[in-house]
Structure formats: C-alpha cells, structure tokens
Design a protein around this motif. Structure first.
Motif, PDB file in Angstrom:
ATOM      1  N   GLY A   1       0.709  -1.205   0.115  1.00  0.00           N
ATOM      2  CA  GLY A   1       0.049  -0.099  -0.098  1.00  0.00           C
ATOM      3  C   GLY A   1       0.822   1.238  -0.070  1.00  0.00           C
ATOM      4  N   LYS A   2       2.052   1.002   0.178  1.00  0.00           N
ATOM      5  CA  LYS A   2       2.960   2.646   0.387  1.00  0.00           C
ATOM      6  C   LYS A   2       3.109   2.778  -1.135  1.00  0.00           C
ATOM      7  CE  LYS A   2       7.002   4.221   2.451  1.00  0.00           C
ATOM      8  NZ  LYS A   2       6.246   5.244   3.425  1.00  0.00           N
ATOM      9  N   PRO A   3       3.013   4.155  -1.277  1.00  0.00           N
ATOM     10  CA  PRO A   3       3.411   4.823  -2.798  1.00  0.00           C
ATOM     11  C   PRO A   3       4.822   4.797  -3.231  1.00  0.00           C
ATOM     12  CG  PRO A   3       1.866   6.012  -1.548  1.00  0.00           C
ATOM     13  CD  PRO A   3       2.342   5.192  -0.531  1.00  0.00           C
ATOM     14  N   VAL A   4       5.288   4.330  -4.219  1.00  0.00           N
ATOM     15  CA  VAL A   4       6.482   4.063  -4.635  1.00  0.00           C
ATOM     16  C   VAL A   4       7.563   5.393  -4.700  1.00  0.00           C
ATOM     17  CG1 VAL A   4       7.976   3.782  -6.607  1.00  0.00           C
ATOM     18  CG2 VAL A   4       6.037   2.466  -6.518  1.00  0.00           C
ATOM     19  N   ALA A   5       6.605   6.559  -4.896  1.00  0.00           N
ATOM     20  CA  ALA A   5       7.395   7.826  -4.755  1.00  0.00           C
ATOM     21  C   ALA A   5       7.786   8.190  -3.420  1.00  0.00           C
ATOM     22  CB  ALA A   5       6.511   8.998  -5.150  1.00  0.00           C
ATOM     23  N   GLU A   6       7.260   7.503  -2.142  1.00  0.00           N
ATOM     24  CA  GLU A   6       7.575   7.829  -0.913  1.00  0.00           C
ATOM     25  C   GLU A   6       8.736   6.698  -0.429  1.00  0.00           C
ATOM     26  OE1 GLU A   6       3.949   7.987   1.408  1.00  0.00           O
ATOM     27  OE2 GLU A   6       3.000   9.623  -0.039  1.00  0.00           O
ATOM     28  N   ILE A   7       8.928   5.867  -0.930  1.00  0.00           N
ATOM     29  CA  ILE A   7       9.847   4.866  -0.496  1.00  0.00           C
ATOM     30  C   ILE A   7      11.420   5.293  -0.501  1.00  0.00           C
ATOM     31  CG2 ILE A   7      10.847   2.493  -0.753  1.00  0.00           C
ATOM     32  CD1 ILE A   7       8.038   1.629  -1.965  1.00  0.00           C
TER      33      ILE A   7
END
Length: 388
Positions: free
Chosen positions: A141-147
């Motif tokens: 569920g975590k957006p790729v841009a925030e990893i």
C-alpha cells in the motif's frame, strides 16, 4: 493589458452605500474589501499604498502571513545559496510524481507484464516475481514515490531465509538489491518517482571465494559412468561450458560437428545474445556416437541420471555450476586466452574470467583435462591420449 489600480471607490449594494478598497492580485483578477465606514476604508487604502511603495505591486498581493513565510524560507535557503524558485523547481517533480505514482504491488504487477511482453525468459521472470513479491508484501500500500533509500536499506538487512531463519548471504542480499534497482529504474521511466532509492542503498560486502570445479579424474569418472543418453549433456557442459539452462534448450541442429561449432541462439542464451562455441577434438569424439539431425541434446529426466552417474563415480560434493566452471578454469590454464574464453562463455569482457578462473588449476592438469576422450572401439573406458 489594463492594470488594477490601488484605489478607493464608493459603491451601492442593495440600495446601501459602501466604500470599496481595490488593489492588485498576483495573476488575473483583483482584491477588494468593502467597508461601511469611509474613515476605516481610507485607513486600509493608506496601508495598501504604503505596502505597494515598500514591496511593489506584486508584493502588495501578499498578506502578512505570506510575507512572513516568504522571509522565513528565504532565510533558511540563504546559507546554501539557493532561492525559493530553486526550491520549488527541486520539489515540484516530486509532487508531480506523487500525483502519478502507484503502490509497490502495482509497480511489481506492471513491471512483470512489461517484461513478459518484451520476451523475458521464464527463469528471469520467476526470479523477478519471487524477489519483488516479498518487496511488495513488505511495502504493502505504500506509494513508490515515498519509499526512501534508508527504508530499502533496512528492508534488505532484515531479509532472512524462511526455512533456517538465518540472515541472507551478502550475494543473495545483493541479488535482491539488483532486482529492486531494476524495478525502480522502471518506475523512474514511468514517472512514478524522481529517484532510485535502491541504487542509493548500501551494497553488502561480498567476500570472494574460489569457484568449485571437478578434478580431472572426477570429470573422467563421471563420463565413464554416465549412461549413453547423458554423455552429450556432460561432455558439452565440461568441454564447451554451456550453462545448464542453455543445455536444457539445446537442439542437435545447433551442434555442427562438420564445422566444429555449437550455436547458442539468442533466444536460448542467458545474455539474449547469439554466440558460437568451438568444439574441441576431444568433445567431438564424445559427441560423434550420439549425434542426431535434430531433437533435444539433453534427455528428459537427466537430473536423475546425473545423480546416478555422480554416485557411481564417487563424487560426493557437486560444486555449483561444476561443469561450466571446470570448462572455464581448464580452458584458461591450457589456452591462456581470456578474451576468447569470455566470448565462448557469453561474457561481455574478460574481467569475470580473471576474477573467478585465474590460477585455479595448473597447466599440467589442464593439459590432461583436454585429453579426456572415449577409448577407441567404443569401450566404457577413458583415454588420456598421449598422457599415458
């Protein structure tokens, strides 16, 4: 284009008189404020005129909170020699990527579909699927841009073997990192993120260990104890260095004894590049009794046959990629041509050859290795040619 002036005007609204102060707004339009009392309106007008004098027409459109925020941000950027415009230009791509981004699971699903459509091998797809599924489950569920890179670092260090519970070896951990780098490069190309956190993550230190190979006598005994349908598999692996997957896909049409070449087609090579491997004299002697016009070189169920041959030959430990590594090690020691060997192995340069295979065997051992051949008359014996 008509500009908005800072002024006071008297207007009537629903039959009542009001005093309106008008001043410019950034972009299109204007700011207006209405007052019942003329004196109050004149006070606000005087204030706006002073602000216009102090900050200019554009600055006039800022309220006090916005001016304070501007000054605070400009002060924080000053030590770095950067402006607010620089900060906006730097941050804007992140905001745009955040609007286009997807979750880790969605990225993995999209990447696998693209790779499959591009003709990636099932083995490669299986490796991607296995490693990236673990990644997507952990970052569910975590957006790729925030990893971030620190999060990738922490995840890679936490990986362990599901059966033993032990931490992964540096090589295995780096394989996970390599796959993640591929995934984030794909995301970067699709505009789902503005950087590659996997590429920025720490690489585990790998301690180089010598590759494992069979001795000359072990190779000879293996061939001597192999059933006829297994001999081509062992011989080509030991004396032509094809990978296991390449051997499994090899067809007799691609083994040309007359020209002395084995063709590894692009569709069957790990590197997806076509190459030719020389058939040396001893390999030709192993292949001639078994050669066919077409059909699979490797028989079905060869793993069971290979296990039996190993047991009969007394080979208790089987190094990883034993036949291919043996080919490379004995080839380099005997023929001393790293560039040619790299071509036969399907490597792009000779760096890996020197790194893994140099000085593993002595020249005399290599000379015996390339004389391993079937005895004359088709007997189940090994001949070392002139070495006896």
């Amino acid at each position: 284009m008509r500009k908005t002036a800072t002024k006071l005007s008297k207007v009537r609204v629903n039959g009542r008189t009001f005093y309106c102060v008008t001043w410019p707004k950034i972009g299109k339009g204007r700011n207006r404020q209405f007052f019942k009392d003329k004196t109050e309106a004149e006070t606000v007008l005087a204030q706006k005129l002073v602000e216009q004098e102090n900050y200019g027409t554009a600055g006039l459109s800022f309220n006090e909170r916005q001016r304070a925020e501007f000054l605070e941000c400009a002060e924080k950027l000053h030590p770095f020699g950067a402006t607010i415009r620089d900060a906006v230009n730097f941050y804007l791509p992140h905001l745009q990527a955040s609007n286009r981004t997807c979750t880790a699971a969605e990225l993995v699903d999209e990447l696998l579909k693209v790779k499959e459509a591009d003709g990636a091998s099932e083995r490669y797809l299986s490796d991607l699927r296995s490693r990236l599924t673990q990644f997507s489950e952990s970052f569910d569920g975590k957006p790729v841009a925030e990893i971030t890179a620190p999060q990738i670092d922490e995840w890679l260090r936490s990986l362990s073997n599901k059966e033993t519970g032990k931490r992964l070896s540096p090589v295995t951990r780096n394989n996970f990192r390599r796959v993640l780098t591929t995934a984030f490069n794909f995301a970067l190309g699709r505009g789902y993120c503005v950087g590659n956190p996997a590429e920025q993550s720490a690489k585990a230190k790998e301690i180089a260990s010598p590759v494992g190979i069979l001795t000359v006598d072990q190779t000879a005994r293996l061939l001597e104890n192999a059933v006829p349908e297994l001999v081509p598999y062992i011989a080509i692996g030991a004396f032509a260095g094809l990978r296991r997957a390449e051997l499994e896909r090899l067809d007799w049409q691609e083994v040309d004894l007359q020209s002395g070449l084995i063709e590894v087609t692009a569709s069957k090579a790990k590197s997806a590049r076509r190459r030719f491997v020389k058939i040396r004299p001893n390999l030709a002697r192993w292949l001639q009794p078994h050669a066919q016009l077409s059909g699979n070189v490797t028989s079905l169920g060869y793993n069971v046959l290979l296990e039996s041959a190993r047991d009969a030959a007394g080979i208790q430990e089987w190094p990883q990629n034993a036949l291919r590594h043996g080919f490379a090690s004995y080839h380099l020691a005997r023929f001393r041509d790293a560039a040619f060997l790299a071509l036969e192995l399907g490597h792009t340069n000779s760096n890996l050859v020197f790194q893994h295979y140099r000085q593993l065997v002595k020249p005399k051992q290599a000379e015996r290795y390339w004389k391993i051949a079937p005895a004359v008359g088709g007997k189940k014996l090994i001949q070392f040619a002139a070495s006896k």
